[in-house]
Design an enzyme around this catalytic site. Sequence first.
Site, PDB file in Angstrom:
ATOM      1  N   ASP A  37       0.829  -1.215   0.000  1.00 40.92           N
ATOM      2  CA  ASP A  37       0.000   0.000   0.000  1.00 40.92           C
ATOM      3  C   ASP A  37       0.863   1.265   0.000  1.00 40.92           C
ATOM      4  OD1 ASP A  37       0.965  -0.083   2.536  1.00 40.92           O
ATOM      5  OD2 ASP A  37      -0.987  -0.033   3.545  1.00 40.92           O
ATOM      6  N   HIS A 240      20.739   0.216 -19.866  1.00 37.81           N
ATOM      7  CA  HIS A 240      19.854   0.673 -18.786  1.00 37.81           C
ATOM      8  C   HIS A 240      20.249   0.027 -17.459  1.00 37.81           C
ATOM      9  CE1 HIS A 240      16.528   1.808 -21.904  1.00 37.81           C
ATOM     10  NE2 HIS A 240      17.545   2.645 -21.898  1.00 37.81           N
ATOM     11  N   ASP A 257      25.153   8.282 -16.085  1.00 38.39           N
ATOM     12  CA  ASP A 257      24.089   8.973 -16.842  1.00 38.39           C
ATOM     13  C   ASP A 257      23.078   9.424 -15.799  1.00 38.39           C
ATOM     14  OD1 ASP A 257      21.992   9.813 -18.445  1.00 38.39           O
ATOM     15  OD2 ASP A 257      22.068   8.077 -19.785  1.00 38.39           O
ATOM     16  N   ASP A 268      19.900  15.924 -18.788  1.00 37.09           N
ATOM     17  CA  ASP A 268      20.207  14.526 -19.118  1.00 37.09           C
ATOM     18  C   ASP A 268      21.662  14.489 -19.577  1.00 37.09           C
ATOM     19  OD1 ASP A 268      20.254  11.915 -19.933  1.00 37.09           O
ATOM     20  OD2 ASP A 268      18.802  12.145 -21.558  1.00 37.09           O
ATOM     21  N   HIS A 347      22.068   2.644 -30.122  1.00 39.62           N
ATOM     22  CA  HIS A 347      20.955   3.541 -29.757  1.00 39.62           C
ATOM     23  C   HIS A 347      21.001   4.823 -30.578  1.00 39.62           C
ATOM     24  CE1 HIS A 347      23.591   6.122 -27.290  1.00 39.62           C
ATOM     25  NE2 HIS A 347      24.072   5.035 -26.703  1.00 39.62           N
ATOM     26  N   HIS A 351      17.397  13.013 -28.425  1.00 40.70           N
ATOM     27  CA  HIS A 351      15.944  13.079 -28.196  1.00 40.70           C
ATOM     28  C   HIS A 351      15.639  14.479 -27.695  1.00 40.70           C
ATOM     29  CE1 HIS A 351      16.838  12.499 -23.878  1.00 40.70           C
ATOM     30  NE2 HIS A 351      17.621  11.503 -24.237  1.00 40.70           N
ATOM     31  N   HIS A 358      12.615  12.164 -22.195  1.00 38.14           N
ATOM     32  CA  HIS A 358      12.360  11.987 -23.631  1.00 38.14           C
ATOM     33  C   HIS A 358      11.129  12.844 -23.892  1.00 38.14           C
ATOM     34  CE1 HIS A 358      14.544   7.832 -23.538  1.00 38.14           C
ATOM     35  NE2 HIS A 358      15.347   8.852 -23.311  1.00 38.14           N
ATOM     36  N   GLU A 381      24.262  12.335 -27.588  1.00 45.21           N
ATOM     37  CA  GLU A 381      24.779  11.303 -26.694  1.00 45.21           C
ATOM     38  C   GLU A 381      25.324  10.074 -27.405  1.00 45.21           C
ATOM     39  OE1 GLU A 381      21.634   9.170 -24.532  1.00 45.21           O
ATOM     40  OE2 GLU A 381      20.256  10.730 -25.164  1.00 45.21           O
ATOM     41  N   TYR A 385      30.226   0.770 -27.152  1.00 50.64           N
ATOM     42  CA  TYR A 385      30.037  -0.256 -26.119  1.00 50.64           C
ATOM     43  C   TYR A 385      30.691  -1.557 -26.570  1.00 50.64           C
ATOM     44  CZ  TYR A 385      26.627   3.361 -25.176  1.00 50.64           C
ATOM     45  OH  TYR A 385      26.040   4.584 -24.958  1.00 50.64           O
ATOM     46  N   ARG A 403      29.986   6.631 -23.013  1.00 54.57           N
ATOM     47  CA  ARG A 403      28.973   7.512 -23.593  1.00 54.57           C
ATOM     48  C   ARG A 403      29.270   8.921 -23.086  1.00 54.57           C
ATOM     49  NH1 ARG A 403      24.805   4.927 -22.492  1.00 54.57           N
ATOM     50  NH2 ARG A 403      23.919   5.859 -20.617  1.00 54.57           N
ATOM     51  N   GLU A 405      27.225  12.577 -23.057  1.00 55.91           N
ATOM     52  CA  GLU A 405      25.898  13.139 -23.355  1.00 55.91           C
ATOM     53  C   GLU A 405      25.790  14.561 -22.824  1.00 55.91           C
ATOM     54  OE1 GLU A 405      22.583  11.041 -21.550  1.00 55.91           O
ATOM     55  OE2 GLU A 405      21.178  12.046 -22.911  1.00 55.91           O
TER      56      GLU A 405
HETATM   57  N1  GLY Z   1      19.010   9.042 -19.588  1.00 55.38           N
HETATM   58  C1  GLY Z   1      18.120   8.667 -20.613  1.00 55.38           C
HETATM   59  C2  GLY Z   1      18.697   8.898 -21.931  1.00 55.38           C
HETATM   60  O1  GLY Z   1      19.865   9.176 -22.049  1.00 55.38           O
HETATM   61  O2  GLY Z   1      18.000   8.843 -22.914  1.00 55.38           O
HETATM   62 MN    MN Z   2      19.420  11.013 -23.180  1.00 57.32          MN
HETATM   63 MN    MN Z   3      21.006  10.057 -20.461  1.00 58.80          MN
END
Ligand code: GLY
Ligand code: MN
Ligand code: MN
Length: 439
Positions: A37, A240, A257, A268, A347, A351, A358, A381, A385, A403, A405
């Site tokens: 709950d 992720h 990130d 971000d 990827h 965005h 996003h 970004e 990898y 990465r 970003e």
């Molecule tokens: N942190 C989410 C992205 O980089 O899209």
């Molecule tokens: Mn991002």
């Molecule tokens: Mn990100």
Amino acid sequence: MLPRPDFALHRAALLDRLADGEAVLLFATPHAVRNGDSEYRYRPDSDLYWLTGWTGPDAAIFLKRGEAPLTMFVQPRDPEQETWTGRRPGPEGARARYGADAAYAIEALEKELPRLLLGVHTLHYGFGRSAEDDALVSASIRKAERLARRSGVDVPETFHAPARLLHELRLHKSDDELAVLRKAAALTTDAHLAAMRVARPGRYEYEVEAAITHMFRAGGGDGPGYTPIVAGGDNANILHYHENDAVLGDGDLLLIDAGGEFALYTADVTRTFPVNGRFSEAQRRVYEVVLAAQEAAIAAAVVGARFLSVHEAAVRRLTEGMVALGLLEGDVDALIANEAYKRFYMHGTSHWLGLDVHDAGRYARAGASRPLQPGMVITVEPGLYIPAAAEGVPEALRGIGVRIEDDVLITEDGPEVLTAAAPRTVADIEAALAARSDA
Ligand code: GLY
Ligand code: MN
Ligand code: MN
């Protein structure tokens, strides 16, 4: 003074674009159960907030051109309930402080909505988000049809998703929103600097996460705008990764990130740096490829360029780098055309960014990637990898994940990096790490 979004300005922009007989109907996001709950801390609906600043659950708003454009339905004042769940502005507060021309308890929506829908031929409402809200809207339209039968006034016959108008407006950030985003960006770059101070061999990913989230809250922010990724070594190759519970090794890179939210707008940002303070030769070579790709992609983010061209610039530099590093063999054009690069870069590069990480807004129109315009904010970004278990790749590169970003505002004068305060070049990162104390 801390910047705040100008909700009245946003409302005026929307009303300006509504034709007579068009209306917008929005519902608050429901509470989300965490377990048993217990509920998650309430995160207001971005659309409803953008138009009103209202942050409570169990609310709906109706907007239409005319004498009294904004009708709000909100939780009523209730001293007994407020003792448990917190203060409520109520309909009185909605009128006095949130710009409502009329306001009711949310319980009155079922009775009032059919009347509000009379004279509306086009309703901007997002069907498909909540079965309960959809049923109420459909029943209200049927009631409105019955009420209109004799008079012949319009009732909704055309429906538009919020993407058509509202999300287009959210996509173009106004000055008030940019001030808020700049604050979120500053909290976020401070947090990445704090992470660089805290990380070292033998510490745990969660200790670094704690330093980051401390900065978000201590700086007056709402907290993270999305679940932070704090990924040491090979964990960086899980896009992720959220466990954030592993020990940091000497010789590992650490990919973070994390973006802080301020007044519900989020930054971000990703930085990748060596835990022990110095890039190894292999790490540096991979890092420089990603950095060059990011610089090429940022340079491509100019007014009039297509959204997709930012990604294409990154992919070209990354693919050239993959060949130079010995990850791929062959002709760069062919490796791009047959998407061989996706093995190490799977990827997208960008965005929209704003209230949602996003953010709202279409990426393409009529089948074509849309041109960038001033006031749009995107992330850039790129990454590379190379999992530890990757076969057929140079030994020294295995287990490296990078990465970088940043958040970029499109302006007439070229791309503006909002998050440049967090070190990004090899030299700047190593200098920041060398300056940390041994505490
Ligand atoms: N942190 C989410 C992205 O980089 O899209
Ligand atoms: Mn991002
Ligand atoms: Mn990100």
